[in-house]
Structures are given as C-alpha cells and as structure tokens.
Design a protein around this motif. Structure first.
Motif, PDB file in Angstrom:
ATOM      1  N   VAL A 133       0.780  -1.500  -0.071  1.00  0.00           N
ATOM      2  CA  VAL A 133       0.204  -0.106   0.092  1.00  0.00           C
ATOM      3  C   VAL A 133       1.010   1.261   0.318  1.00  0.00           C
ATOM      4  N   ALA A 134       2.159   1.296   0.679  1.00  0.00           N
ATOM      5  CA  ALA A 134       3.193   2.080   1.137  1.00  0.00           C
ATOM      6  C   ALA A 134       3.929   2.077  -0.510  1.00  0.00           C
ATOM      7  N   LYS A 135       3.990   1.038  -1.568  1.00  0.00           N
ATOM      8  CA  LYS A 135       5.073   1.731  -2.275  1.00  0.00           C
ATOM      9  C   LYS A 135       3.922   1.777  -3.512  1.00  0.00           C
ATOM     10  N   VAL A 136       2.953   2.089  -3.265  1.00  0.00           N
ATOM     11  CA  VAL A 136       1.990   2.239  -5.239  1.00  0.00           C
ATOM     12  C   VAL A 136       2.062   4.457  -4.897  1.00  0.00           C
ATOM     13  N   GLY A 137       2.037   4.749  -4.160  1.00  0.00           N
ATOM     14  CA  GLY A 137       1.339   5.762  -3.867  1.00  0.00           C
ATOM     15  C   GLY A 137       0.128   6.348  -3.187  1.00  0.00           C
ATOM     16  N   PRO A 138      -0.499   7.895  -3.035  1.00  0.00           N
ATOM     17  CA  PRO A 138      -1.178   8.093  -2.434  1.00  0.00           C
ATOM     18  C   PRO A 138      -2.450   7.853  -3.629  1.00  0.00           C
ATOM     19  N   ARG A 139      -2.219   8.493  -4.336  1.00  0.00           N
ATOM     20  CA  ARG A 139      -3.239   8.571  -5.711  1.00  0.00           C
ATOM     21  C   ARG A 139      -3.399   7.449  -6.321  1.00  0.00           C
ATOM     22  N   VAL A 140      -2.417   6.302  -6.455  1.00  0.00           N
ATOM     23  CA  VAL A 140      -3.648   5.254  -7.228  1.00  0.00           C
ATOM     24  C   VAL A 140      -3.610   4.453  -5.799  1.00  0.00           C
ATOM     25  N   LEU A 141      -3.124   4.550  -4.498  1.00  0.00           N
ATOM     26  CA  LEU A 141      -4.116   4.570  -3.768  1.00  0.00           C
ATOM     27  C   LEU A 141      -5.249   4.037  -3.493  1.00  0.00           C
ATOM     28  N   VAL A 142      -6.189   5.456  -3.439  1.00  0.00           N
ATOM     29  CA  VAL A 142      -6.901   6.319  -4.071  1.00  0.00           C
ATOM     30  C   VAL A 142      -7.614   5.530  -4.576  1.00  0.00           C
ATOM     31  N   LEU A 143      -7.029   5.256  -6.549  1.00  0.00           N
ATOM     32  CA  LEU A 143      -7.561   4.844  -7.175  1.00  0.00           C
ATOM     33  C   LEU A 143      -8.445   3.176  -6.694  1.00  0.00           C
ATOM     34  N   ALA A 144      -7.756   3.179  -6.220  1.00  0.00           N
ATOM     35  CA  ALA A 144      -7.838   1.284  -5.717  1.00  0.00           C
ATOM     36  C   ALA A 144      -8.726   0.728  -4.818  1.00  0.00           C
ATOM     37  N   MET A 145      -8.691   1.838  -4.070  1.00  0.00           N
ATOM     38  CA  MET A 145     -10.296   1.898  -3.201  1.00  0.00           C
ATOM     39  C   MET A 145     -10.918   2.637  -3.906  1.00  0.00           C
ATOM     40  N   GLY A 177      -6.290   7.417 -25.314  1.00  0.00           N
ATOM     41  CA  GLY A 177      -5.842   8.545 -25.099  1.00  0.00           C
ATOM     42  C   GLY A 177      -4.785   8.518 -23.647  1.00  0.00           C
ATOM     43  N   LEU A 178      -4.417   7.167 -23.460  1.00  0.00           N
ATOM     44  CA  LEU A 178      -2.976   7.089 -22.056  1.00  0.00           C
ATOM     45  C   LEU A 178      -1.975   6.598 -22.271  1.00  0.00           C
ATOM     46  N   LEU A 235     -11.213   8.805 -13.556  1.00  0.00           N
ATOM     47  CA  LEU A 235     -10.273   8.039 -12.619  1.00  0.00           C
ATOM     48  C   LEU A 235      -8.740   8.976 -12.466  1.00  0.00           C
ATOM     49  N   ILE A 236      -8.052   8.094 -14.012  1.00  0.00           N
ATOM     50  CA  ILE A 236      -6.997   8.453 -13.463  1.00  0.00           C
ATOM     51  C   ILE A 236      -6.443   9.858 -14.536  1.00  0.00           C
ATOM     52  N   HIS A 237      -7.384  10.086 -15.337  1.00  0.00           N
ATOM     53  CA  HIS A 237      -7.052  11.447 -15.622  1.00  0.00           C
ATOM     54  C   HIS A 237      -7.526  12.415 -14.615  1.00  0.00           C
ATOM     55  N   LEU A 238      -8.251  12.357 -13.953  1.00  0.00           N
ATOM     56  CA  LEU A 238      -9.524  13.251 -12.590  1.00  0.00           C
ATOM     57  C   LEU A 238      -7.454  13.840 -11.602  1.00  0.00           C
ATOM     58  N   LEU A 239      -7.167  11.587 -11.359  1.00  0.00           N
ATOM     59  CA  LEU A 239      -6.140  11.921 -10.181  1.00  0.00           C
ATOM     60  C   LEU A 239      -4.840  12.321 -10.258  1.00  0.00           C
TER      61      LEU A 239
END
Length: 321
Positions: free
Chosen positions: A75-87, A166-167, A314-318
């Motif tokens: 959880v700490a490795k992926v970073g806060p934004r990716v964690l927010v995405l997963a949640m 577009g990613l 969410l990937i774009h938004l975050l």
C-alpha cells in the motif's frame, strides 16, 4: 481424492495458451462442470461427502492460507493517488455493480459475488466472499465462471484497443491493474507494453488483493440474517476463516513468516482453492447455467464496462502518470 485429481489436471490445462489467462481456478470449475455433465444419474453417493467437504471446508482452509499473499507494505509503495484509485474502484465497483445487477433482476447474493469478484480479484474474491455471505454453490459457480470470461474479454480489449484510449503506457498498466479480475489477466495485458508496465500493473493489482481483507471484514459484518450482526463464539460477526486470513496476512507482512514460508503457503492456498472449485463444478449441473439466463451475463458485462470507464476517468482526474 477426486477433487485433488481435478486440481492437478486443471493446473496442467491452465498452462495451455488459450487457458493460461483464465487461470486454474476457473479451469477447475469448468472441468468439474464438464465431468458432472457426463453423470446422467448425478454424483455417485460415495462421492457426495467428499464433494461437499472440498467445496466448503477445504475452501475455507484455502482462504486462510491465502493471507500469505497479502503484503500490507504494498500500500505504501504504490503512492497515495494509486491507492485512492484502487479504493475507489473497489468501493464504487461493489456498490455500483450491485446496483446494476439489481436492475437486471439478478438474485441478491449472486449480484454481490459478481460485484466483489469484478471489483477486487476475480475468482479468489468470489470464493472468499461466498463463504462470508453464505452464498449457494450455484451462485459461486456462476460468478467465478463469469469473472473468468469477462476478465479474458478485458485482456483482449486492453491489448488491442488500449493504445487508442489516450493513455500513456504506464497509465494503461495502471488501468489494467485497477480493473481486470485476475493477476494472470493483468500480467497478460500489462506485460505486452513492456517489463516496467507489467511490473506496475501487477503492483496495482496486488494492492487490490490486499484490500480484499477489509472488504471481507465489512461483508462479514453486514451479511448476518436480516442485515443484523450476530455475536456468538460459534458465529462471530466476522467468520473465523476471515480472521485466520487476516492473521496470516499480518504475520507475513511483519516478517514473522519468512519469504519461503509465504511462497509455500500461497501455493498451498491456491491448490486448495482449485480443489474447491473443481468440487463446486462437480456439484453443478449445466441446466443451472441455462436457468440463470443471459441477464446475468449482461449485468456482469455492463458492470465491468462501467468499472473500466470510471477507472479511466479517475486516472485523468487524479493526474496519475
């Protein structure tokens, strides 16, 4: 012994090119259903107890040992934004897909299993959630099979259509890890864009696997009769096998269980769960699939498409790069 034999055969079949993406859990289910369809008179009485034991007790033991796959440090490795995405994918997916299944008239527990499997980690999440929610084997069978089919379709979509979304390559890997059902499916898609993309996609996927633990806890708390939590030694609000799952995960995360031990427990857990899926397939007649109707397939497809679209947004938004 029959369930164990089905598991061994399913592992071998899952190495074949066409079945590798699906994984041994879904293969075992399909093999069990195929074998059951050849038994015109039903399962021989001598096999009934073993089939039930494998589909229930062996399944729960596999869930406990599956805790070895958890690593809360991820959880700490992926970073806060990716964690927010997963949640967000997990919470929004479970609630949203559950709503979609209701609109399509899918039975409640089957809809819950589809939602959990699609939002977290496919067949593993379905079989874990099936015991927590006390779902019928028929519902579990349908949910596992559908997750395998939809996940495979998702791999093909991302590989062939993904570059048109577009990613960046990294964003495609994150999208795959955040939405595909099985770890094997994520790897099949993400590694087509390079080793770094494959590693990133797998890491995001494993983060979702870690979040299966709190999801099971919540399911255990809300799945009592009439929606009420039941407190007793024999029937705690969180089933004992879920507590065991969490305990093994914590012990592995803090280093009590060495890496070699975690690998052995993880391998054992998958084998036991493959046994259980083979046994569930043995208890499933093909007529059950016909009774379910195409509404279940449509609900799963719409739910997965909505999940993927939400994750893309969410990937774009975050601003995840």
């Amino acid at each position: 012994m029959l369930a164990a034999g089905l598991a061994v055969g399913s592992y071998w079949l899952a190495t074949l090119p066409g079945l590798k993406v699906v994984g041994p859990l879904t293969v075992a289910l399909l093999v069990g259903i195929a074998l059951r369809s050849t038994m015109a008179a039903g399962i021989p009485s001598v096999l009934v107890e073993g089939q039930r034991y494998s589909a229930r007790t062996v399944l729960r033991l596999g869930i406990v040992l599956m805790g070895a796959r958890l690593d809360f440090a991820l959880v700490a490795k992926v970073g806060p934004r990716v964690l927010v995405l997963a949640m967000a994918v997990i919470v929004g997916g479970i609630l949203g897909i559950r709503w979609v299944t209701q609109r399509f008239g899918v039975p409640e527990k089957l809809g819950t299993l589809l939602a959990v499997g699609t939002s977290i980690c496919g067949a593993s999440a379905v079989v874990a959630a099936s015991s927590v929610t006390r779902a019928e084997e028929e519902d579990t069978t349908l949910a596992v099979g559908l997750c395998g089919i939809l996940g495979t379709m998702g791999v093909l979509f991302y590989v062939f259509v993904g570059p048109l979304l577009g990613l960046t390559t990294a964003q495609l890997a994150i999208l795959s890890g955040a939405t595909l059902h099985e770890v094997a499916q994520v790897m099949a898609a993400a590694f087509t864009w390079g080793t770094s993309a494959g590693d990133l996609g797998t890491l995001v996927k494993l983060t979702r696997v870690v979040l299966l633990a709190p999801a099971l806890v919540v399911l255990g708390l809300v799945s009592g009769a009439g929606g009420k939590v039941r407190y007793s030694w024999k029937e705690p609000p969180i089933p004992w096998f879920v507590l065991g799952f969490l305990a093994v995960g914590v012990l592995g995360s803090v280093g009590v269980v060495p890496a070699a031990g975690k690998a052995a427990l993880s391998t054992a857990s998958v084998f036991l769960m493959v046994m259980a899926m083979g046994a569930m397939g043995l208890g499933t007649h093909i007529s059950m699939l016909r009774r379910a109707g195409m509404r279940v397939v449509y609900a799963g497809l719409v739910g997965f498409a909505a999940l993927a679209l939400s994750a893309w947004g969410l990937i774009h938004l975050l601003s995840i790069q």
